[in-house]
Design an enzyme around this catalytic site. Sequence first.
Site, PDB file in Angstrom:
ATOM      1  N   SER A 119       0.830  -1.207   0.000  1.00 40.96           N
ATOM      2  CA  SER A 119       0.000   0.000   0.000  1.00 40.96           C
ATOM      3  C   SER A 119       0.862   1.253   0.000  1.00 40.96           C
ATOM      4  O   SER A 119       0.367   2.337  -0.283  1.00 40.96           O
ATOM      5  CB  SER A 119      -0.864   0.035   1.260  1.00 40.96           C
ATOM      6  OG  SER A 119      -1.593  -1.139   1.378  1.00 40.96           O
ATOM      7  N   HIS A 140      -1.811  -3.117  -6.910  1.00 43.87           N
ATOM      8  CA  HIS A 140      -2.445  -2.779  -5.632  1.00 43.87           C
ATOM      9  C   HIS A 140      -3.953  -2.964  -5.727  1.00 43.87           C
ATOM     10  O   HIS A 140      -4.641  -2.190  -6.389  1.00 43.87           O
ATOM     11  CB  HIS A 140      -2.082  -1.321  -5.274  1.00 43.87           C
ATOM     12  CG  HIS A 140      -2.564  -0.895  -3.932  1.00 43.87           C
ATOM     13  ND1 HIS A 140      -3.070   0.353  -3.687  1.00 43.87           N
ATOM     14  CD2 HIS A 140      -2.622  -1.559  -2.753  1.00 43.87           C
ATOM     15  CE1 HIS A 140      -3.412   0.437  -2.414  1.00 43.87           C
ATOM     16  NE2 HIS A 140      -3.158  -0.704  -1.835  1.00 43.87           N
ATOM     17  N   GLU A 152      -4.711  -0.356  -8.689  1.00 44.05           N
ATOM     18  CA  GLU A 152      -3.694   0.677  -8.981  1.00 44.05           C
ATOM     19  C   GLU A 152      -2.427  -0.057  -9.404  1.00 44.05           C
ATOM     20  O   GLU A 152      -1.913  -0.887  -8.646  1.00 44.05           O
ATOM     21  CB  GLU A 152      -3.359   1.462  -7.702  1.00 44.05           C
ATOM     22  CG  GLU A 152      -4.141   2.710  -7.482  1.00 44.05           C
ATOM     23  CD  GLU A 152      -3.734   3.410  -6.172  1.00 44.05           C
ATOM     24  OE1 GLU A 152      -3.903   4.613  -6.103  1.00 44.05           O
ATOM     25  OE2 GLU A 152      -3.275   2.754  -5.218  1.00 44.05           O
ATOM     26  N   ASN A 190      -4.135   5.946  -1.340  1.00 43.06           N
ATOM     27  CA  ASN A 190      -3.697   6.103   0.055  1.00 43.06           C
ATOM     28  C   ASN A 190      -3.039   7.442   0.325  1.00 43.06           C
ATOM     29  O   ASN A 190      -3.042   7.916   1.460  1.00 43.06           O
ATOM     30  CB  ASN A 190      -2.773   4.953   0.453  1.00 43.06           C
ATOM     31  CG  ASN A 190      -3.569   3.696   0.735  1.00 43.06           C
ATOM     32  OD1 ASN A 190      -4.695   3.774   1.223  1.00 43.06           O
ATOM     33  ND2 ASN A 190      -3.025   2.549   0.407  1.00 43.06           N
TER      34      ASN A 190
HETATM   35  P1  NAD Z   1      -2.783  -9.513   6.820  1.00 45.40           P
HETATM   36  O1  NAD Z   1      -2.046  -9.318   8.089  1.00 45.40           O
HETATM   37  O2  NAD Z   1      -4.240  -9.814   6.856  1.00 45.40           O
HETATM   38  O3  NAD Z   1      -2.091 -10.688   5.966  1.00 45.40           O
HETATM   39  C1  NAD Z   1      -0.722 -10.802   5.745  1.00 45.40           C
HETATM   40  C2  NAD Z   1      -0.399 -12.293   5.713  1.00 45.40           C
HETATM   41  O4  NAD Z   1       0.924 -12.463   5.186  1.00 45.40           O
HETATM   42  C3  NAD Z   1      -0.428 -12.944   7.089  1.00 45.40           C
HETATM   43  O5  NAD Z   1      -1.367 -14.006   7.076  1.00 45.40           O
HETATM   44  C4  NAD Z   1       1.010 -13.451   7.273  1.00 45.40           C
HETATM   45  O6  NAD Z   1       1.085 -14.699   7.957  1.00 45.40           O
HETATM   46  C5  NAD Z   1       1.470 -13.578   5.839  1.00 45.40           C
HETATM   47  N1  NAD Z   1       2.927 -13.567   5.693  1.00 45.40           N
HETATM   48  C6  NAD Z   1       3.834 -12.829   6.352  1.00 45.40           C
HETATM   49  N2  NAD Z   1       5.085 -13.129   5.933  1.00 45.40           N
HETATM   50  C7  NAD Z   1       4.951 -14.072   4.980  1.00 45.40           C
HETATM   51  C8  NAD Z   1       5.873 -14.798   4.182  1.00 45.40           C
HETATM   52  N3  NAD Z   1       7.188 -14.608   4.297  1.00 45.40           N
HETATM   53  N4  NAD Z   1       5.385 -15.697   3.310  1.00 45.40           N
HETATM   54  C9  NAD Z   1       4.051 -15.892   3.199  1.00 45.40           C
HETATM   55  N5  NAD Z   1       3.139 -15.246   3.938  1.00 45.40           N
HETATM   56  C10 NAD Z   1       3.583 -14.347   4.814  1.00 45.40           C
HETATM   57  O7  NAD Z   1      -2.481  -8.199   5.946  1.00 45.40           O
HETATM   58  P2  NAD Z   1      -3.279  -7.680   4.643  1.00 45.40           P
HETATM   59  O8  NAD Z   1      -4.256  -6.648   5.069  1.00 45.40           O
HETATM   60  O9  NAD Z   1      -3.722  -8.854   3.828  1.00 45.40           O
HETATM   61  O10 NAD Z   1      -2.094  -6.895   3.897  1.00 45.40           O
HETATM   62  C11 NAD Z   1      -1.194  -7.570   3.036  1.00 45.40           C
HETATM   63  C12 NAD Z   1      -0.561  -6.562   2.093  1.00 45.40           C
HETATM   64  O11 NAD Z   1      -1.596  -5.934   1.316  1.00 45.40           O
HETATM   65  C13 NAD Z   1       0.179  -5.411   2.786  1.00 45.40           C
HETATM   66  O12 NAD Z   1       1.290  -5.060   2.009  1.00 45.40           O
HETATM   67  C14 NAD Z   1      -0.854  -4.295   2.802  1.00 45.40           C
HETATM   68  O13 NAD Z   1      -0.266  -3.030   2.873  1.00 45.40           O
HETATM   69  C15 NAD Z   1      -1.529  -4.527   1.468  1.00 45.40           C
HETATM   70  N6  NAD Z   1      -2.904  -3.982   1.348  1.00 45.40           N
HETATM   71  C16 NAD Z   1      -3.777  -4.053   2.389  1.00 45.40           C
HETATM   72  C17 NAD Z   1      -5.079  -3.549   2.233  1.00 45.40           C
HETATM   73  C18 NAD Z   1      -6.083  -3.631   3.351  1.00 45.40           C
HETATM   74  O14 NAD Z   1      -7.156  -2.999   3.226  1.00 45.40           O
HETATM   75  N7  NAD Z   1      -5.850  -4.364   4.425  1.00 45.40           N
HETATM   76  C19 NAD Z   1      -5.464  -2.997   0.997  1.00 45.40           C
HETATM   77  C20 NAD Z   1      -4.543  -2.976  -0.051  1.00 45.40           C
HETATM   78  C21 NAD Z   1      -3.262  -3.471   0.133  1.00 45.40           C
END
Ligand code: NAD
Length: 283
Positions: A119, A140, A152, A190
Amino acid sequence: MEIKQVGVVGCGLMGSGIAEVCARAGYRVVVGEVNDDLLQKGLDRIRKSLSRAVERGKVTQAEMDAALARLHGTVSLADMADCDLVIEAAVEKMEVKKAIFAELDGILPPHAVLASNTSSLCVTEMAAVTRRGDKVLGIHFFNPVPVMPLIEFVRTILTSDETMEIARRFGESLGKTMVTAKDTPGFIVNRLLIPYLLDAVRLYENGLASREDIDTAIKLGLHHPMGPLTLLDFIGLDTCLFIADAMYEEYKDPRFAAPPLLRRMVLAGHLGRKSGKGFYDYG
Ligand code: NAD
């Protein structure tokens, strides 16, 4: 280059949604997690989401079964060796993302495209740990991925036209609308959203209004589908804090500085919906 198999790293909130939409669009999908327990939780989230889509008549039972048959879970990145595109959706921490990019660069075939769903973090920094900088970009997605129509694309100074075209065809195959931004923290959405969410926390922290009144004011006054504190709970307070910190680190602009309350809620484990408690209780 035709994409047949997609890898998704991380099966949390976003990774599970990305894996679901890819499987629904007909791609073979390998989704990776750090351990079996988290993998099973992620796969369960995908099954539940697909079942809800069937109940709402958006997907047939046969389509759901076919999507699940195309989906495979793993706890080893080595199982992504046949992927044409891998989308990293692990936690918003640069060190974690760089380690994943470096490992995948050694595993994937030379033609494969490597993308991050970050993000706010610098995609160029992730590209720099690989030998395929021209094949790295940000893809994204928005939460919930099956519902939100936008992608994005984040283009770095290394990303080739060919990679952008592969990404465009991929986004089109998922039925998404696409916009492209330069590799600067927050991209388009963002960059505008995070200062607004942080200001909402500051209003609440300063006692200007109750959480319900802040949310109601924005819902009814601006016709947003939800207020900012509800949205923070929905995104995950830890994810919002990571994003704010990354943006502050880059711009040193006080608009991106996380208010003390947000940091303390994350330290206390009040992460929003995913932990059962954030600005609101989710039982
Ligand atoms: P989340 O915490 O729900 O999920 C992240 C997952 O990644 C966890 O289950 C964790 O165990 C796993 N993980 C960590 N290290 C790992 C590895 N080495 N190999 C495999 N899996 C691994 O977080 P999220 O909200 O899904 O966010 C994930 C990404 O998406 C981030 O970069 C975040 O910025 C981005 N994002 C989030 C949103 C949102 O609304 N939450 C929106 C767009 C983008």
